[in-house]
Scaffold this active site. Structure first.
Site, PDB file in Angstrom:
ATOM      1  NE  ARG A 108      18.245  61.582  21.602  1.00 54.78           N
ATOM      2  CZ  ARG A 108      18.526  61.006  22.754  1.00 54.78           C
ATOM      3  NH1 ARG A 108      17.564  60.739  23.611  1.00 54.78           N
ATOM      4  NH2 ARG A 108      19.784  60.710  23.070  1.00 54.78           N
ATOM      5  CG  ASP A 181      14.073  62.163  23.157  1.00 55.79           C
ATOM      6  OD1 ASP A 181      14.853  61.285  23.559  1.00 55.79           O
ATOM      7  OD2 ASP A 181      14.293  63.387  23.312  1.00 55.79           O
ATOM      8  CG  ASP A 182      16.655  57.215  23.421  1.00 61.39           C
ATOM      9  OD1 ASP A 182      15.601  56.980  24.058  1.00 61.39           O
ATOM     10  OD2 ASP A 182      17.781  57.199  23.956  1.00 61.39           O
ATOM     11  CG  ASP A 268      13.596  54.767  35.207  1.00 64.18           C
ATOM     12  OD1 ASP A 268      14.164  55.374  36.145  1.00 64.18           O
ATOM     13  OD2 ASP A 268      14.229  54.193  34.302  1.00 64.18           O
ATOM     14  CG  HIS A 292      19.959  53.180  24.821  1.00 66.17           C
ATOM     15  ND1 HIS A 292      20.738  53.310  25.942  1.00 66.17           N
ATOM     16  CD2 HIS A 292      19.222  54.313  24.748  1.00 66.17           C
ATOM     17  CE1 HIS A 292      20.492  54.462  26.515  1.00 66.17           C
ATOM     18  NE2 HIS A 292      19.555  55.104  25.811  1.00 66.17           N
TER      19      HIS A 292
HETATM   20  N1  UDP Z   1      16.219  64.172  28.660  1.00 70.78           N
HETATM   21  C1  UDP Z   1      15.638  65.262  29.269  1.00 70.78           C
HETATM   22  N2  UDP Z   1      16.455  66.279  29.682  1.00 70.78           N
HETATM   23  C2  UDP Z   1      17.782  66.250  29.514  1.00 70.78           C
HETATM   24  C3  UDP Z   1      18.368  65.131  28.896  1.00 70.78           C
HETATM   25  C4  UDP Z   1      17.555  64.107  28.500  1.00 70.78           C
HETATM   26  O1  UDP Z   1      14.437  65.316  29.422  1.00 70.78           O
HETATM   27  O2  UDP Z   1      18.455  67.193  29.880  1.00 70.78           O
HETATM   28  C5  UDP Z   1      15.343  63.098  28.216  1.00 70.78           C
HETATM   29  C6  UDP Z   1      15.595  62.689  26.775  1.00 70.78           C
HETATM   30  O3  UDP Z   1      14.857  63.484  25.912  1.00 70.78           O
HETATM   31  C7  UDP Z   1      15.192  61.228  26.779  1.00 70.78           C
HETATM   32  C8  UDP Z   1      15.494  60.768  28.201  1.00 70.78           C
HETATM   33  O4  UDP Z   1      15.599  61.953  28.985  1.00 70.78           O
HETATM   34  O5  UDP Z   1      13.822  61.076  26.519  1.00 70.78           O
HETATM   35  C9  UDP Z   1      16.792  59.991  28.284  1.00 70.78           C
HETATM   36  O6  UDP Z   1      17.841  60.773  27.778  1.00 70.78           O
HETATM   37  P1  UDP Z   1      19.064  60.176  26.987  1.00 70.78           P
HETATM   38  O7  UDP Z   1      18.582  59.188  25.957  1.00 70.78           O
HETATM   39  O8  UDP Z   1      19.866  61.324  26.433  1.00 70.78           O
HETATM   40  O9  UDP Z   1      19.933  59.489  28.110  1.00 70.78           O
HETATM   41  P2  UDP Z   1      19.917  58.007  28.722  1.00 70.78           P
HETATM   42  O10 UDP Z   1      19.385  58.183  30.099  1.00 70.78           O
HETATM   43  O11 UDP Z   1      19.066  57.153  27.865  1.00 70.78           O
HETATM   44  O12 UDP Z   1      21.336  57.613  28.673  1.00 70.78           O
HETATM   45 MN    MN Z   2      18.468  57.132  25.894  1.00 66.43          MN
END
Ligand code: UDP
Ligand code: MN
Length: 353
Positions: A108, A181-182, A268, A292
């Site tokens: 990422r 980071d995405d 958040d 997303h």
């Molecule tokens: N993240 C983290 N630790 C973890 C998994 C994810 O800090 O073990 C962070 C990741 O780098 C990103 C955010 O949490 O900035 C959200 O993660 P992800 O996009 O994988 O999952 P989402 O919550 O969006 O489905």
């Molecule tokens: Mn994400």
């Protein structure tokens, strides 16, 4: 007769002279009294503020060294507030934190480092969970090991948010913006958004991912519900320094993790709870932020340059990504390279027209 008359006039003159001098003296005494009174009222106000503040300072904060700094900081803001009407803001005054984890550095961060990071090298810091000399060098020392655990649980995510927030408070920047980071961040548009608002006012900018405010049980009175909006972390959100200083006693020094644990909600949501519910500052919805959780393909190509944040995700084998022309999907599955070239066509990796 004439002599008596002139003696009387002389006496009368002296009386007038005396009355004049006495009035002058009274006037100066009154002015001095008002000044002293005002100064002592100001001192009282300061003492009052200090005592209220002190109460809110946690026991764990040692010998009020930090407390002194923060108090001075708040005063600085107050003074500027009184003397300036519109505070100037430039990109240098921005603090952008990007939450990441060791396993995502390669997949990422490389994409961010190749694209939007190049437009904000001195404003972006990456908050991760391990030392990584390679990425520390690639980010010019802007990779911060929070020592939070490398997992996606509530405690660890709140731990990172807390580190991000504290780092912002320690900086002298005027706006704090958090991203995942995405995310892809359209830096000039983000700066423009912030320039339209004063960092000296309370601002919480972001985009909710739910249609109605979140309702939770009030843990202090379980028969009651409370509701609040929160900006979804995956779309990014920003907080002005004025608001961050008000949040400091509640969030700073790791306290956000305790609150997150108490209300059992992610980082958040916890931020929304603190800002909207505890501090009564409303979320200002910024439609141009995107996570997303929204279908990226519905973002209109002609409107892309106006948007501020973007994201992508993969669900089973399907990508939720922008539907834009550009690089081959195998080279650019997230569409961020194509987006970057659309917004900033002069980058070296962009095709020459
Ligand atoms: N993240 C983290 N630790 C973890 C998994 C994810 O800090 O073990 C962070 C990741 O780098 C990103 C955010 O949490 O900035 C959200 O993660 P992800 O996009 O994988 O999952 P989402 O919550 O969006 O489905
Ligand atoms: Mn994400």
């Amino acid at each position: 007769m004439h002599e008596i008359d002139s003696k009387m006039r002389l006496k009368l003159g002296k009386v007038v002279q005396f009355i004049f001098l006495a009035s002058c003296l009274l006037f100066f005494m009154t002015i001095t009294y008002i000044k002293t009174d005002r100064a002592s009222a100001e001192a009282d106000e300061k003492n009052d503020f200090a005592s209220v503040w002190q109460e809110r300072v946690p026991q764990s904060l040692d010998a009020s060294k930090e407390y002194e700094n923060i108090e001075a900081e708040v005063r600085k803001v107050e003074v500027i507030k009184r003397t300036t009407t519109k505070a100037p803001f430039s990109q240098d005054d921005l603090f952008i934190s990007v939450k990441t984890t060791l396993n995502y550095h390669k997949p990422r961060l490389d994409l961010i480092l190749k694209t939007w990071y190049k437009l904000a090298r001195d404003q972006v810091w990456f908050f991760t969970d391990s030392d990584d000399p390679e990425y520390s060098e690639k980010t010019n020392g802007h990779l911060i090991n929070t020592n939070c655990s490398a997992s996606h649980n509530r405690r660890s995510l709140c731990c990172k948010m807390s580190a991000e927030f504290d780092a912002f408070l320690e900086s002298d920047r005027k706006w704090f913006c958090h991203f995942d980071d995405d995310n892809y961040v359209n830096v000039p548009k983000l700066v423009k958004l912030l320039q339209q608002r004063s960092w000296q006012d309370d601002w919480y900018l972001g985009k909710p991912s739910i249609r109605a405010p979140l309702e939770i049980l009030n843990r202090e009175n379980l028969t009651q519900k409370l509701s609040f909006w929160f900006a979804t972390g995956g779309a990014g959100f920003c907080v002005s320094r004025a608001l961050a200083l008000k949040m400091m006693p509640i969030v700073g020094g790791g306290r956000i993790t305790t609150i997150g644990e108490n209300i059992r909600l992610p980082d958040d949501v916890t931020m929304g709870y603190i800002i909207e519910h505890l501090l009564k500052v409303r979320l200002s919805v910024i439609e141009e932020f995107h996570s997303h959780l929204e279908p990226m393909k519905f973002l209109k190509p002609e409107k892309l340059s106006e948007q501020i944040s973007f994201s992508y995700s993969k669900y089973e084998n399907e990508m939720n990504a922008l539907n834009i022309e550009g690089f081959d999907r195998r080279v650019d599955p997230t569409r961020f390279l194509s987006l970057h070239c659309l917004l900033f066509p002069n980058f070296s990796f962009c095709p020459k027209k």
